[in-house]
Write a protein that holds these residues in place. Structure first.
Motif, PDB file in Angstrom:
ATOM      1  N   ILE A 541      -3.618  13.830  26.175  1.00  0.00           N
ATOM      2  CA  ILE A 541      -2.980  14.722  25.205  1.00  0.00           C
ATOM      3  C   ILE A 541      -3.865  15.936  24.919  1.00  0.00           C
ATOM      4  CG2 ILE A 541      -2.411  14.907  22.743  1.00  0.00           C
ATOM      5  CD1 ILE A 541      -0.221  13.585  24.159  1.00  0.00           C
ATOM      6  N   SER A 542      -3.267  17.127  24.961  1.00  0.00           N
ATOM      7  CA  SER A 542      -4.000  18.337  24.579  1.00  0.00           C
ATOM      8  C   SER A 542      -3.914  18.500  23.067  1.00  0.00           C
ATOM      9  CB  SER A 542      -3.395  19.566  25.271  1.00  0.00           C
ATOM     10  OG  SER A 542      -2.113  19.854  24.730  1.00  0.00           O
ATOM     11  N   LEU A 543      -4.740  19.383  22.517  1.00  0.00           N
ATOM     12  CA  LEU A 543      -4.701  19.623  21.075  1.00  0.00           C
ATOM     13  C   LEU A 543      -3.362  20.215  20.643  1.00  0.00           C
ATOM     14  CD1 LEU A 543      -8.295  20.934  20.240  1.00  0.00           C
ATOM     15  CD2 LEU A 543      -7.229  18.817  19.472  1.00  0.00           C
ATOM     16  N   ARG A 544      -2.773  21.047  21.490  1.00  0.00           N
ATOM     17  CA  ARG A 544      -1.464  21.615  21.146  1.00  0.00           C
ATOM     18  C   ARG A 544      -0.419  20.515  21.037  1.00  0.00           C
ATOM     19  NH1 ARG A 544      -0.511  25.102  25.248  1.00  0.00           N
ATOM     20  NH2 ARG A 544       1.078  23.912  26.330  1.00  0.00           N
ATOM     21  N   GLU A 545      -0.477  19.576  21.958  1.00  0.00           N
ATOM     22  CA  GLU A 545       0.491  18.484  21.927  1.00  0.00           C
ATOM     23  C   GLU A 545       0.218  17.531  20.769  1.00  0.00           C
ATOM     24  OE1 GLU A 545       1.261  18.370  26.763  1.00  0.00           O
ATOM     25  OE2 GLU A 545      -0.490  17.411  25.874  1.00  0.00           O
TER      26      GLU A 545
END
Length: 720
Positions: A541-545
Motif C-alpha cells: 500500500i502506498s501512502l496515497r492509498e
C-alpha cells in the motif's frame, strides 16, 4: 524460519457462478463453454507436519457438510481431460476471508498458519484464451490467474513514493494531475485549488494531499449541486435544494433530534424502552433488562456507481456502509432492520422476448448489463445481510428502458441500488462530543486494502462509464460481512457499557477514506497521524492509498484515554482490531507522516475554510411524448400477461426467498404474509423491544416504513 506451502482440495458444492460464466462467455465470445470446478486451499505454515497434526479439524472445517467429507489432499481433476485454470486472490494481498478463517483456526487451536487463501480451479474441456476466460470469470481488481508454482511468501513490494505536483510552476500541471489521478475536478475546483496552493499556502501539494482534497470536496461528499445556486431557463431559484428541504424542519415541532449533521437522522421515540444488555460487555456476563429513553433513527443511501461496475461487491458495500451509518450515529447506535431496492433497464432475458424491450442498447465496458445487476446486486445485498444478521423486511424493484420519440434513450442509471435501515439510539448517546486535546484517535475494524481508491470522485462523474476502466474498478469497494459484524458488536458494546461509553465521537469510513473521516472527527482541533500505526492487509500500500482508500468495515473514533483499555478489551473479545493512530492536538493542522518520516499531508484546516457556492445553469427540456397506441388485436388476457411479466409488477420471490426476513425477533411484519407466505405486503413493522410495548411519551406515531414511500427516502438521501 522456513515457510511451507500446503494445498488442500475441496468439492465446490456451493459454487453458483457456473451458469452465469457460461452465459456471459457465450454472449461475449459467441462460443459455448463447458467446465468443472473445485476449490484449492493454499496454506502458508512454518509447521512441516501441519496436515498430519490437524487433518481431522481441517477436514471438518473445510467440508461443506459434517455428514459428507469433501476435502482431499490431491486434486480430483485429470489433466488429460482438459485444461486447468486456477483463479484466486492476488498474492500480494491478505484477503478478508484469510483474516476471518485464521480467527476460526485460533479458536480451534490450529496453530502455525500464517496465511490461507482459496483459489477456484476450472477444468475446461475446450481450448480457450486465458484472458478471455479471466474477463468473464474473475474480479479484475482483486483476483489473478495462478501459475502452477504460485508463491504466497512475503516479498519486497514496489511501493509508490509520495511526489509533488508542481502547481507553482504551471496550472497545467494541476490539470494534468486531475486527468492522471482521476480526480474529477471541474473548472471551478481547478481554479479554487490553483489559487489555494499558489496564493494562500504558497506550496506545491503532494499527490496525497491533492487526492485527499479531491475526494473530500467531491460532489459525492459535499453535495455541491444540492447546496448550490441554481438557475433554470435564466431564472434564479429562490433557495438551494438543500435549503428547501431543511425548511421542513421549521415545522417539525421539535420532533427531529438529528438532521443533516450525522450519519443518520433521528426523531423522538419513547420515554422508556426495556432492552436486554450485558452487565459487562468485555466478558461473559449475565444479561440484564435495562429501561432507558430510546429514539428512532433511519439512514438511507443509493449505491449507484459501485453497483453498476461490480454489482455483487457494490451491493454488499451498499448494505454494509448503510449499516455502519446506523451504528456510527451519535456515539453509537443499534441497527434493527433494513430495506432495499433495485432499479435497472430492460433485462432482455434469453428465451423470454418481451415486446417493449429494445435489445439494441449498448453499455460502456465498465457498466454491467441490467440482467447482471438484477441477479448479482440482489445476491450481494442478501449475502451481506444474511452473514451480518440484519433482516430485510421490505423493498422494491423497478425496470425501465425506452427510446423516446425524439431519439433520447431513457433508462435507470441513478439510482441503481437503494439501501435503507432503521434502528434505535439511547438518549445519552445522541450527541457526539467535540474534539479536545489529548483524546486518542483510533481506527476500529478491518485492515487497510487497496480497495475503494477514489470512490468519491468516481461517484461524482456526471456521466458514468466515461472514465478509464482501471480507475473505475479501483474505486469499487468490497464488503466483508464477518468483519462488519465484529465492528458493529464492538460499537454496540461500547454504547451499552454501564461504566461509560469509551467512544466520544464516531464516524464510519466512506468516500475519501482516512483523509475524509479523520478531518471530520478533529474539526476544530488537529492531529498528527503516523502511517506505521495502521493495520495493513497489503504491505504494498502506498501512502496515497492508505490515506484515501475506503477499504470498508472500518470506523474512526475519538476515545477517552481513561477508557482506551476498556475499548481494547471489548475489541479483543470480538476479534476486532483497534489501532491508535494519533493524538488530538489544539493546533488546527492535519498531518500524515510516512514510515521513513516523510510528510505526505500537512494541511491547516482553517485555511481551507468555507468555499463559495457553485453556480449551475440549467435548461428545461420538454419531453416529446407519443400517444399510447395499443397493438391491433391485443386481448385483455394478453395485456394482463404483459403487465405481470414486467419486473416492476412480477413476483419478487427471487428477492425475498434468499434473504433473512425475521432474524432478531423484533420483526412484527415483513413482505411475506398470509397462509401461503406470499410476498405481497407493502408495509413492514418492527419493534424496539422484546418485552411489552414501550411507554409512549414523546410521540405516538407508528414506527413503520412502506415501500410506497421509498421514493421520498431516496430523494432525502441524495442531499444528506
Amino acid at each position: 524460519m522456513e515457510n511451507f506451502h500446503v494445498k488442500l482440495y475441496s468439492k465446490a458444492v456451493e459454487f453458483r457462478k457456473k451458469g452465469q460464466i457460461e452465459r456471459d462467455f457465450e454472449k461475449k465470445f459467441n462460443k459455448k463453454l463447458d467446465f468443472s470446478v473445485e476449490y484449492c486451499y493454499h496454506f502458508i505454515t512454518d509447521e512441516p507436519e501441519f496436515l498430519t497434526k490437524n487433518w481431522e479439524k481441517l477436514e471438518s472445517l473445510l467440508s461443506h457438510s459434517p455428514f459428507e467429507k469433501t476435502v482431499w489432499r490431491e486434486s480430483q481433476f485429470n489433466l488429460n481431460d482438459g485444461k486447468i485454470i486456477e483463479i484466486g486472490p492476488r498474492t500480494a494481498v491478505k484477503t478478508a476471508s484469510c483474516t476471518n478463517i485464521l480467527s476460526v483456526f485460533e479458536s480451534c487451536e490450529i496453530q502455525n498458519v500464517k496465511r490461507i487463501e482459496r483459489g477456484i480451479r476450472y477444468l475446461i474441456t475446450e481450448d480457450v484464451n486465458l484472458d478471455d476466460f479471466f474477463e468473464v470469470a474473475a474480479d479484475k481488481m482483486t483476483e489473478e490467474i495462478y501459475p502452477t508454482n504460485v508463491k504466497f511468501e512475503d516479498k519486497i513490494h514496489s511501493i509508490e513514493n509520495v511526489f509533488l505536483i508542481d502547481v507553482l510552476a504551471s496550472k497545467q500541471n494541476l490539470i494534468d494531475a486531475n486527468v492522471q489521478l482521476g480526480l474529477a475536478l471541474d473548472e471551478f475546483d481547478l481554479d479554487f485549488y490553483y489559487d489555494f496552493f499558489v496564493n494562500k499556502v504558497k506550496k506545491n501539494p503532494t499527490d496525497v494531499e491533492l487526492f485527499d482534497l479531491a475526494q473530500s470536496d467531491s460532489e459525492h461528499s459535499r453535495h455541491w449541486f444540492f447546496r448550490g445556486e441554481i438557475w433554470i431557463d435564466g431564472q434564479k431559484r429562490e433557495h438551494s435544494l438543500m435549503k428547501t428541504i431543511r425548511n421542513s424542519l421549521d415545522h417539525s415541532n421539535d420532533n427531529s433530534l438529528i438532521a443533516f449533521c450525522d450519519n443518520s437522522s433521528s426523531i423522538r421515540g419513547f420515554e422508556r424502552v426495556w432492552r436486554l444488555i450485558p452487565s459487562d460487555p468485555s466478558t461473559v456476563s449475565p444479561l440484564i433488562s435495562n429501561p432507558s429513553p430510546s429514539h428512532l433513527i433511519y439512514s438511507a443511501e443509493t449505491h449507484n456507481f459501485p453497483t453498476a461496475v461490480c454489482p455483487f461487491q457494490g451491493a454488499t458495500t451498499g448494505t454494509g456502509g448503510r449499516i455502519r451509518d446506523i451504528h456510527a450515529t451519535g456515539r453509537g447506535a443499534y441497527e434493527i432492520a433494513g430495506t432495499v431496492g433495485y432499479s435497472f433497464g430492460n433485462l432482455n432475458i434469453p428465451g423470454l422476448s418481451l415486446p417493449w424491450e429494445d435489445n439494441s442498447f449498448v453499455y460502456p465496458t465498465s457498466i454491467s448489463e441490467p440482467t447482471k445487476i438484477a441477479i448479482e446486486a440482489s445476491n450481494g445485498a442478501s449475502d451481506y445481510g444474511n452473514k451480518f444478521g440484519e433482516p430485510v423486511i421490505c423493498g422494491f424493484a423497478r425496470s425501465f428502458g425506452q427510446r423516446l420519440e425524439n431519439g433520447e434513450r431513457c433508462e435507470y442509471l441513478k439510482p441503481i441500488m437503494f439501501s435503507g435501515g432503521i434502528g434505535a439510539i439511547d438518549e445519552d448517546e445522541i450527541h457526539k462530543e467535540k474534539c479536545s486535546p489529548h483524546q486518542k484517535l483510533v481506527k476500529i475494524g478491518g485492515p487497510v486494502y487497496r480497495i475503494g481508491v477514489g470512490g468519491g470522485a468516481a461517484s461524482s462523474v456526471s456521466v458514468q462509464g466515461n472514465r478509464d476502466n482501471h480507475l473505475d474498478f479501483a474505486a469499487v469497494q468490497r464488503g466483508d460481512a464477518e468483519m462488519g459484524g465484529k465492528l458493529h458488536r464492538v460499537v454496540r458494546a461500547c454504547a451499552e457499557r454501564i461504566g461509560g461509553n469509551p467512544l466520544m465521537s464516531i464516524h464510519d469510513q466512506g468516500a475519501g477514506g482516512n483523509g475524509n473521516v479523520i478531518k471530520e472527527l478533529v474539526e476544530g482541533c488537529g492531529v498528527t497521524v503516523r502511517s506505521d500505526t495502521f493495520q495493513l492487509g497489503d504491505e504494498s500500500i502506498s501512502l496515497r492509498e492508505l490515506w484515501t482508500a475506503e477499504y470498508q468495515e472500518n470506523d474512526a473514533a475519538l476515545v477517552d484515554p481513561s477508557l482506551l483499555e476498556a475499548l481494547r478489551t471489548i475489541a479483543k473479545r470480538e476479534k476486532c482490531h483497534v489501532s491508535v493512530v494519533g493524538d488530538v492536538v489544539e493546533e488546527q493542522r492535519v498531518k500524515l507522516i510516512g514510515k521513513e518520516g516523510e510528510i505526505a499531508v500537512d494541511l491547516d484546516t482553517r485555511q481551507l475554510g468555507e468555499r463559495e457556492k457553485k453556480v449551475f445553469h440549467l435548461k428545461s427540456v420538454p419531453r416529446v411524448l407519443k400517444k399510447l397506441e395499443l397493438p391491433n388485436g391485443l386481448t385483455v388476457r394478453e395485456a394482463l400477461g404483459r403487465v405481470l411479466k414486467l419486473p416492476t409488477v412480477a413476483s419478487k420471490r427471487y428477492l425475498t426467498c434468499k434473504v433473512d426476513r425475521s432474524v432478531t425477533g423484533l420483526v412484527a411484519q415483513q413482505q411475506c404474509i398470509g397462509p401461503l407466505h406470499t410476498p405481497l405486503a407493502d408495509v413492514a413493522v418492527v419493534a424496539l423491544s422484546h418485552f411489552d410495548t414501550p411507554e409512549i411519551s414523546f410521540t405516538s406515531r407508528p414506527y413503520i416504513f412502506s415501500s410506497n414511500r421509498l421514493l421520498i427516502l431516496m430523494f432525502c438521501d441524495m442531499i444528506q
